[in-house]
Design an enzyme around this catalytic site. Structure first.
Site, PDB file in Angstrom:
ATOM      1  N   HIS A  63       0.189  -1.183   0.160  1.00  0.00           N
ATOM      2  CA  HIS A  63       0.125   0.352   0.068  1.00  0.00           C
ATOM      3  C   HIS A  63       1.202   1.528   0.089  1.00  0.00           C
ATOM      4  O   HIS A  63       0.675   2.044  -0.298  1.00  0.00           O
ATOM      5  CB  HIS A  63      -0.777   0.096   1.029  1.00  0.00           C
ATOM      6  CG  HIS A  63      -2.287  -1.230   0.541  1.00  0.00           C
ATOM      7  ND1 HIS A  63      -1.916  -2.490   1.655  1.00  0.00           N
ATOM      8  CD2 HIS A  63      -3.070  -1.190   0.020  1.00  0.00           C
ATOM      9  CE1 HIS A  63      -3.442  -2.357   1.634  1.00  0.00           C
ATOM     10  NE2 HIS A  63      -3.423  -2.615   0.655  1.00  0.00           N
ATOM     11  N   ASP A 137     -18.033  -1.590 -11.567  1.00  0.00           N
ATOM     12  CA  ASP A 137     -17.195  -0.770 -12.433  1.00  0.00           C
ATOM     13  C   ASP A 137     -16.169  -0.075 -13.108  1.00  0.00           C
ATOM     14  O   ASP A 137     -16.783   0.963 -13.308  1.00  0.00           O
ATOM     15  CB  ASP A 137     -17.208  -1.467 -13.259  1.00  0.00           C
ATOM     16  CG  ASP A 137     -15.953  -1.996 -14.757  1.00  0.00           C
ATOM     17  OD1 ASP A 137     -16.709  -2.267 -15.952  1.00  0.00           O
ATOM     18  OD2 ASP A 137     -15.222  -2.294 -13.938  1.00  0.00           O
ATOM     19  N   ASP A 155      -5.766  -0.011  -7.847  1.00  0.00           N
ATOM     20  CA  ASP A 155      -5.786  -1.389  -6.834  1.00  0.00           C
ATOM     21  C   ASP A 155      -6.047  -1.943  -7.349  1.00  0.00           C
ATOM     22  O   ASP A 155      -6.758  -2.264  -6.483  1.00  0.00           O
ATOM     23  CB  ASP A 155      -6.014  -0.407  -5.571  1.00  0.00           C
ATOM     24  CG  ASP A 155      -5.428  -1.921  -4.386  1.00  0.00           C
ATOM     25  OD1 ASP A 155      -5.726  -0.762  -3.242  1.00  0.00           O
ATOM     26  OD2 ASP A 155      -4.823  -2.575  -4.445  1.00  0.00           O
TER      27      ASP A 155
HETATM   28  N1  SAM Z   1      -3.234  -5.879  -3.854  1.00  0.00           N
HETATM   29  C1  SAM Z   1      -4.682  -6.872  -4.510  1.00  0.00           C
HETATM   30  C2  SAM Z   1      -3.258  -7.290  -5.254  1.00  0.00           C
HETATM   31  O1  SAM Z   1      -1.915  -6.271  -6.174  1.00  0.00           O
HETATM   32  O2  SAM Z   1      -4.035  -7.940  -5.598  1.00  0.00           O
HETATM   33  C3  SAM Z   1      -5.837  -5.929  -4.683  1.00  0.00           C
HETATM   34  C4  SAM Z   1      -6.074  -5.357  -3.347  1.00  0.00           C
HETATM   35  S1  SAM Z   1      -8.127  -5.300  -3.514  1.00  0.00           S
HETATM   36  C5  SAM Z   1      -8.677  -5.756  -2.678  1.00  0.00           C
HETATM   37  C6  SAM Z   1      -8.624  -5.474  -5.079  1.00  0.00           C
HETATM   38  C7  SAM Z   1     -10.268  -4.851  -5.842  1.00  0.00           C
HETATM   39  O3  SAM Z   1     -10.182  -4.333  -6.857  1.00  0.00           O
HETATM   40  C8  SAM Z   1     -10.860  -6.048  -4.900  1.00  0.00           C
HETATM   41  O4  SAM Z   1     -11.826  -5.747  -4.015  1.00  0.00           O
HETATM   42  C9  SAM Z   1     -11.960  -6.349  -6.333  1.00  0.00           C
HETATM   43  O5  SAM Z   1     -13.057  -6.727  -5.589  1.00  0.00           O
HETATM   44  C10 SAM Z   1     -12.328  -5.034  -7.048  1.00  0.00           C
HETATM   45  N2  SAM Z   1     -12.388  -5.147  -8.762  1.00  0.00           N
HETATM   46  C11 SAM Z   1     -11.794  -6.659  -9.622  1.00  0.00           C
HETATM   47  N3  SAM Z   1     -12.041  -5.824 -10.926  1.00  0.00           N
HETATM   48  C12 SAM Z   1     -12.641  -4.355 -10.094  1.00  0.00           C
HETATM   49  C13 SAM Z   1     -13.571  -3.175 -11.386  1.00  0.00           C
HETATM   50  N4  SAM Z   1     -13.962  -3.299 -12.636  1.00  0.00           N
HETATM   51  N5  SAM Z   1     -13.827  -2.206 -11.535  1.00  0.00           N
HETATM   52  C14 SAM Z   1     -13.735  -1.832  -9.406  1.00  0.00           C
HETATM   53  N6  SAM Z   1     -13.260  -3.250  -8.383  1.00  0.00           N
HETATM   54  C15 SAM Z   1     -12.919  -3.711  -9.505  1.00  0.00           C
END
Ligand code: SAM
Length: 284
Positions: A63, A137, A155
């Site tokens: 982070h 999204d 992220d």
């Molecule tokens: N640091 C982590 C990694 O590198 O793998 C990522 C952590 S964070 C929890 C990732 C987040 O992105 C998840 O909560 C997931 O639901 C979200 N996410 C995935 N696709 C997405 C999209 N198209 N739009 C917004 N959020 C999304």
């Protein structure tokens, strides 16, 4: 559930395991499978679709290195956009700075709810009045919004499932349209050890799109290969020039020396896809 072993395979023959004291949550959300375990070695661990997203033990490595280089390179970040980041760690790092607003666009509200309950050290900043959460999204948001931002942080999870779209060229084009002049984008890019071709191909289109398209590195012990790659993207800001001096207090990883060192890339990451094909080292 009695103590058990949780595994993530990074390759068919290698990976990481945790001995779990107990499972705190296992849920199929509309977008992905979410699990949270209590472990002796790494505290609480969040998995999405069987992949480690964050652990209480080493989350700060990731982070701080996703957020601080961009925030410290920008002369005066006021409005920040976060795509993904439902665990809250990226938001926490942003709100260490005197920003005016931080918009977080997360597709899966169940991730936010679960992390607010089980990861208080990560998610406390959701209560900050400067934070604005949008459930949706991220790709669609950046296409439809008329808002502009000084810093945009991606992220996302790995380039699979709902997150696949967040690693594509046209997503970065849409991100660029939401960036104020002199703005900066920082995004998690992936594991250099296992996704080298993907990273080298991605840099080709990023370098066409931004005057400054620089990869930088940082260790994340529980991520595939233990080393993570991030992208710093801007048309005006060189990540190695004129960093702000007011580094937030209580950081555990980031400082100005770490910042500079992170942009010093090893030889294998300086390659280009064309050169690798010529020298036959592609897929090496
Ligand atoms: N640091 C982590 C990694 O590198 O793998 C990522 C952590 S964070 C929890 C990732 C987040 O992105 C998840 O909560 C997931 O639901 C979200 N996410 C995935 N696709 C997405 C999209 N198209 N739009 C917004 N959020 C999304």
């Amino acid at each position: 559930m009695k103590a058990s072993e949780i595994r993530e395979f990074h390759t068919p023959g290698s990976g990481i395991f945790f001995r779990a004291r107990r499972r705190l949550l296992s849920e199929k959300t509309p977008y992905q499978k979410m699990e949270i375990y209590e472990t002796a070695s790494h505290g609480r661990v969040l998995f999405l679709d069987g992949l480690v997203q964050t652990t209480e033990k080493d989350e700060f490595f990731y982070h701080e290195m996703l957020v601080q280089p961009a925030l410290m390179a920008h002369p005066r970040p006021r409005d920040v956009l976060i795509i993904g980041g439902g665990d809250g760690g990226t938001l926490r790092e942003v709100l260490r700075h005197p920003v005016e607003s931080a918009v977080l666009v997360e597709i899966d509200e169940r991730v936010i709810a679960a992390c607010r309950k089980h990861f208080p050290g990560l998610s406390a900043s959701f209560g900050d009045k400067r934070a604005e959460v949008v459930i949706g999204d991220g790709n669609r948001y950046v296409r439809e919004t008329i808002r502009q931002f000084d810093v945009i942080l991606v992220d996302s999870s790995d380039p699979v499932g709902p997150s696949a779209v967040l690693h594509q060229e046209n997503f970065y084009e849409a991100l660029k349209r939401c960036l104020r002049p002199g703005g900066i984008i920082a995004s998690q890019a992936g594991a250099p050890l296992f996704y080298l071709e993907h990273l080298l191909e991605k840099r080709v289109f990023l370098e066409k799109m931004f005057a400054f398209a620089r990869y930088y590195l940082g260790p994340v012990p529980t991520y595939p290969g233990g080393l993570w790659c991030y992208a710093f993207l801007s048309d005006r800001v060189d990540p190695l020039r004129r960093l702000r001096r007011d580094v937030p207090a209580k950081l555990k990883y980031y400082n100005a020396e770490v910042h500079r060192a992170a942009f010093a890339l090893p030889e294998f990451l300086k390659e280009t896809p064309a050169r690798r094909r010529r020298t036959g080292t592609a897929h090496g």
